[in-house]
Scaffold this active site. Structure first.
Site, short mmCIF file in Angstrom:
data_model
loop_
_atom_site.label_atom_id
_atom_site.label_comp_id
_atom_site.label_asym_id
_atom_site.label_seq_id
_atom_site.Cartn_x
_atom_site.Cartn_y
_atom_site.Cartn_z
N LEU A 57 0.81 -1.21 0.00
CA LEU A 57 0.00 0.00 0.00
C LEU A 57 0.84 1.27 0.00
CD1 LEU A 57 -2.53 -1.05 2.81
CD2 LEU A 57 -2.90 -1.20 0.35
N TYR A 107 2.45 11.30 -11.30
CA TYR A 107 1.87 10.29 -10.41
C TYR A 107 1.43 9.07 -11.20
CZ TYR A 107 -1.38 8.03 -7.20
OH TYR A 107 -2.05 7.10 -6.41
N LYS A 111 2.84 5.14 -11.00
CA LYS A 111 1.98 4.00 -10.63
C LYS A 111 1.99 2.95 -11.74
CE LYS A 111 -0.05 3.83 -7.26
NZ LYS A 111 0.36 3.37 -5.90
N HIS A 283 -47.46 7.45 34.75
CA HIS A 283 -47.44 7.26 36.20
C HIS A 283 -48.44 6.17 36.59
CE1 HIS A 283 -44.93 10.74 36.40
NE2 HIS A 283 -45.88 11.56 35.93
N PRO A 284 -48.33 5.60 37.79
CA PRO A 284 -49.27 4.56 38.21
C PRO A 284 -50.72 5.02 38.09
CG PRO A 284 -47.43 4.67 39.74
CD PRO A 284 -47.27 5.82 38.80
N GLY A 285 -51.53 4.15 37.50
CA GLY A 285 -52.95 4.44 37.34
C GLY A 285 -53.29 5.25 36.11
#
Length: 372
Positions: A57, A107, A111, A283-285
């Site tokens: 690489l 470049y 390559k 909440h409860p209820g």
């Protein structure tokens, strides 16, 4: 070959190298050898003498001295090939080249010369050799403001910095880092003699304007809650890349909290075509619901507390009741045409996750108040 497959990675500290090394170390049966910038040439020969395969690489694409194109890209590749010859045995070689190898610039020329060194090695010795002409590669840890427009756009947008587009219609061809790594790993154990012109799939082509639009959409989803289709393909890869550039201060974000005497309601996420996710407390209820839908459906999951669900069919008055709790995960569907409510029948606060198959539309809510 030893039971441990020793893989030499040159350029191991670069973008692709870091991702590849991490993945190889996750897999059983692999030992990773690293060659990095600044290591001496004799180190390369010593490492190759131990290796079963090499992923080359290391390269240069923006040197201060143009001569470094040939010195690093071409001459270092030739050194790798010479060391494989000196080893006197097959060492699978993967070369990360570039689609620019066809271009007449310093470049591209360097390559292409590197490719030719690998081609000669394969033709003269039969050494298993793979040449990957990679387009732009993107993904986590890619350096912004260098040679990846995806990295630059993701970094800048994540950091509230401007991006520059000279031609929104200009198209870029890219591959995702995980696909590159997967292709490399698949080839590492291939000992088929000779030269192989290898590719990474899938690859993607997109206009710069579309790329910017997509990444901006990722940023907006935190305020709109409308997530993009990030589960597959290019959008998945881009999203993973974008969030990898988020600063730590943006690892979390606030949601709107709606509260009254019953509890709270929070929307978490909306999708383009598969509804939305939220949660509420009671909440409860406390009783919630007491309505019906014509087409909308929902899924409830009590994750804390105890709940009683009641249903009544609008036409027949048939009723149905069931109890669930956070102790036993159970999804409860609401059915079009049935009135429904949910009551906290426990002694503690109830928390319920909720999915609806469509995003809430205040103008057309498809929610009609009615008692069970």
């Amino acid at each position: 070959m030893s039971s441990v497959h020793r893989v030499l990675v040159t350029g191991a500290k670069g973008f692709i190298g870091k991702n590849l090394v991490l993945r190889l170390r996750e897999l059983p049966g692999f030992e990773v050898l690293e060659f990095t910038r600044g290591d001496r040439p004799e180190t390369l020969r010593a490492l190759l003498a131990r290796a079963d395969a090499v992923v080359h690489l290391a390269g240069e694409n923006r040197p201060q001295d143009e001569r470094d194109f040939a010195r690093v890209n071409t001459e270092l590749t030739q050194s790798v090939c010479d060391a494989i010859r000196a080893a006197g045995r097959p060492i699978t070689l993967l070369l990360a080249s570039s689609t620019q190898a066809t271009l007449d610039n310093p470049y591209g020329t360097s390559k292409r010369a590197a490719e030719q060194a690998v081609e000669r090695l394969a033709q003269q010795t039969g050494n298993p050799s793979f040449i990957y002409r990679l387009p732009g590669v993107f993904g986590k840890w890619c350096r912004p403001h260098y040679n990846s427009v995806v990295a630059t756009f993701c970094h800048n947008i994540a950091h509230d910095q401007p991006i520059q587009i000279n031609d929104a219609a200009a198209r870029v061809r890219v591959v995702y880092i995980d696909d590159v790594v997967n292709a490399f790993i698949a080839a590492l154990s291939d000992t088929t003699p000779g030269l192989h012109e290898a590719v990474v799939q899938p690859d993607y082509t997109m206009a710069l304007g579309d790329l910017a639009k997509q990444i901006h959409a990722f940023k907006r989803c935190r305020t709109s809650l409308e997530v993009e289709r990030v589960g597959t393909g290019l959008t998945r890869a881009l999203y993973a890349t974008y969030v990898s550039y988020l600063p730590t201060a943006q690892f979390c974000y606030d949601l709107q909290r709606y509260g009254d005497e019953r509890g709270v309601f929070v929307e978490m996420l909306k999708t383009p075509d598969a509804g939305q996710f939220s949660y509420f407390t009671a909440h409860p209820g406390i009783k919630r619901g007491s309505h019906y839908h014509h087409s909308k459906t929902e899924k409830f999951l009590v994750i804390k507390g105890q709940a009683r669900f009641r249903f009544r069919h609008l036409m027949t008055d048939e009723t149905f009741e069931l109890l669930t709790s956070g102790d036993v995960p159970k999804v409860v569907d609401t059915i079009p045409g049935w009135v429904h409510d949910i009551t906290n029948v426990g002694n503690d606060e109830m928390i319920v996750m909720l999915w609806a198959n469509e995003n809430f539309d205040r103008d057309r809510p498809d929610t009609v108040a009615c008692k069970v």
